[in-house]
Design an enzyme around this catalytic site. Structure first.
Site, short mmCIF file in Angstrom:
data_model
loop_
_atom_site.label_atom_id
_atom_site.label_comp_id
_atom_site.label_asym_id
_atom_site.label_seq_id
_atom_site.Cartn_x
_atom_site.Cartn_y
_atom_site.Cartn_z
N LYS A 40 -15.25 3.89 5.91
CA LYS A 40 -14.06 3.67 6.72
C LYS A 40 -14.09 4.62 7.92
O LYS A 40 -14.31 5.82 7.77
CB LYS A 40 -12.79 3.91 5.90
CG LYS A 40 -12.60 2.90 4.77
CD LYS A 40 -11.23 3.01 4.16
CE LYS A 40 -10.17 2.49 5.11
NZ LYS A 40 -8.83 2.53 4.50
N GLU A 73 -13.69 5.41 0.02
CA GLU A 73 -14.58 4.46 0.70
C GLU A 73 -15.24 5.16 1.88
O GLU A 73 -14.60 5.43 2.90
CB GLU A 73 -13.77 3.25 1.15
CG GLU A 73 -13.15 2.47 -0.01
CD GLU A 73 -12.19 1.40 0.44
OE1 GLU A 73 -12.65 0.41 1.05
OE2 GLU A 73 -10.97 1.55 0.21
N GLU A 121 0.85 -1.19 0.00
CA GLU A 121 0.00 0.00 0.00
C GLU A 121 0.88 1.23 0.00
O GLU A 121 1.85 1.32 0.76
CB GLU A 121 -0.89 0.08 1.25
CG GLU A 121 -2.03 -0.89 1.34
CD GLU A 121 -2.87 -0.68 2.59
OE1 GLU A 121 -3.71 -1.55 2.89
OE2 GLU A 121 -2.70 0.36 3.28
N GLU A 154 -9.05 8.97 5.94
CA GLU A 154 -9.31 7.54 5.83
C GLU A 154 -10.28 7.21 4.70
O GLU A 154 -10.22 6.14 4.10
CB GLU A 154 -9.85 6.99 7.15
CG GLU A 154 -8.84 6.90 8.26
CD GLU A 154 -7.75 5.89 7.97
OE1 GLU A 154 -8.08 4.78 7.53
OE2 GLU A 154 -6.56 6.21 8.16
#
Length: 474
Positions: A337, A334, A278, A343
């Protein structure tokens, strides 16, 4: 991701080439894939495209690999119709049972690999996700079973004649106790011998990769006034010279990667290959999250791809010429999250599949449309409040209100009947006061203005002459 910030703050405050002999055809294949950039496909959103649509979007990006956070059968079946190389994951909560029993590992492989392989080009199985970032007694049991679980998965694959799927585990930078200068890189004392030594022995013996989640955004953002943004974005003309090795660094990512290489070397495994499981940069965030914007995200990811797709490979100062398989984080923003605003904003695509910014996974395009200049590359100065989001349901707000008022008698004292903030009597008003009060009171203890998605930050004072909302002041 944000849990790494404290460790990486230490990195900044404290602020030889290597070739690989690849013997088998399968190993040569894995290494040949290293120059192709992959994407992390997370699904923590209630508004995301279907797996079918998402895979088509990944194909349109011309990514070479896709990394899943599970082994979802629908997604794996759909991927069989593509040329994408696929990484799947064993959930953290299954590591202990797999590590303790070969039959359990066999069952996992039989369920999650065999029905799809080789039509789906599974190339990596990652056991767990950042498990060394957690340290409860239960987590430490997972630590002890990590390498046994990895060995049993490999045993199960080999019994079935599968030799070209590598097994690894992604770790965060908080696995290190020291990382600056890079030559001081060393693993934490609590994991160095019991966990890292057998892990490195396993990776070395199976010719697998040390998978690392590495985010230059976090160390840069801990002190954005004194740290150079251009250095974190691969745009700097300045250099840093490691005083112990004399190695010259031109960007923060290389420093972070080499600190892991030196840490592995100190445990006797200098040649274990690195892969980036990542990395990325947030395209937005909370008001107090400096530098989280579209221009910086686009700049980081574009320059990262250019660096990692260079031919011949550039490697790092400690391993010049070594290719580094890399997965960008992430495909989508997203919205479910938890945590701070960043985030939920690491995607290169919006939830509807439209691009947040232009990006070229091949690294061959160097000209993109101009993006607006951001205003948050310096820390915000002023007052910030935490209020209820528009349209939130009263039932959910009521539950969050009870939570915010339940930790301390002081948080919601002003909301009592007859007190200065009692009126107007509405769930939204009371929740907004409670959110602001709680956040101001407990922010230094890592509380977030989130409340399960029911809260947002604002620079507009939500109070009135009678009711003064608490705020965070910078």
């Amino acid at each position: 991701m944000s849990r790494f910030a404290l460790f990486l703050f230490t990195l900044l405050v404290l602020s030889s080439s290597c070739c690989y002999a690849i013997g088998s055809q399968s190993n040569r294949t894995v290494l040949a894939l290293a120059s192709r950039i992959g994407i992390n496909y997370g699904k923590l959103g209630n508004n995301l495209p279907s797996p079918y649509q998402s895979i088509n979007l990944i194909k349109s990006l011309k990514a070479g690999h896709v990394k899943l956070y599970d082994a979802d059968p629908e997604t794996l079946k759909l991927l069989s119709k593509t040329n994408l190389y696929v990484t799947i994951m064993v959930p953290n909560d299954q590591i202990i049972s797999i590590g303790a029993d070969q039959a359990t590992a066999d069952n996992w492989v039989a369920t999650n690999v065999l029905p799809f392989y080789p039509q789906t080009r599974i190339r990596f199985v990652l056991v767990g996700n950042e498990i060394l970032s957690y340290s409860s007694d239960q987590d430490k049991q997972i630590w002890a079973n990590l390498v046994p679980a990895m060995r049993k998965v490999v045993n199960s694959l080999r019994v079935r004649g599968i030799h070209n799927i590598k097994v690894g585990t992604p770790l965060a930078m908080d696995a290190l106790r020291s990382s600056f200068p890079p030559s001081s890189g060393a693993f934490r004392e609590d994991i160095a011998v019991p966990v890292m030594l057998p892990l490195l022995k396993f990776l070395n013996g199976t010719n697998s990769f040390f998978f690392l989640d590495v985010y230059p955004y976090f160390p840069w953002s801990t002190d954005p006034v004194n740290n150079h943004l251009d250095y974190a974005l691969f745009e700097s003309n300045s250099t840093y010279i490691d005083p112990q090795t004399g190695l010259v660094y031109t960007n923060l990512l290389d420093q972070m990667l080499d600190s892991v290489i030196f840490a592995m070397t100190k445990l006797g495994y200098p040649d274990v290959r690195l892969a980036i499981s990542e990395t990325g940069w947030p395209n937005a965030g909370d008001i107090l999250e400096t530098g989280a914007n579209i221009l910086n995200a686009a700049t980081y990811n574009r320059n990262l791809i250019k660096k990692l797709t260079a031919n011949p490979p550039l490697g790092t100062p400690a391993r010049r010429g070594a290719p580094i398989p890399t997965f960008l984080f992430s495909l989508f923003n997203e919205n479910q999250k938890p945590g701070s605003g960043t985030e939920r904003h690491w995607g290169i695509l919006n939830h509807d599949g439209t691009p947040i910014y232009e990006i070229d996974f091949s690294g061959t395009i160097s000209s993109f449309d101009k993006l607006p200049k951001p205003s948050n590359n310096v820390p915000f100065k002023g007052n910030v409040w935490c209020v209820a989001v528009d349209g939130a349901g009263e039932a959910e707000l009521g539950q969050a209100l009870n939570f915010a008022c339940g930790r301390s008698n002081e948080t919601c004292a002003a909301l009592a009947p007859g007190r200065e903030c009692y009126a107007p009597v509405s769930v939204s008003w009371h929740a907004s006061y409670a959110f602001s009060s709680y956040w101001a009171q407990f922010r230094n203890q890592s509380s977030q203005c989130y409340f399960n998605g029911l809260a947002r930050e604002t620079t507009t004072n939500p109070g009135n002459e009678r009711c003064k909302f608490p705020s965070v002041t910078l």
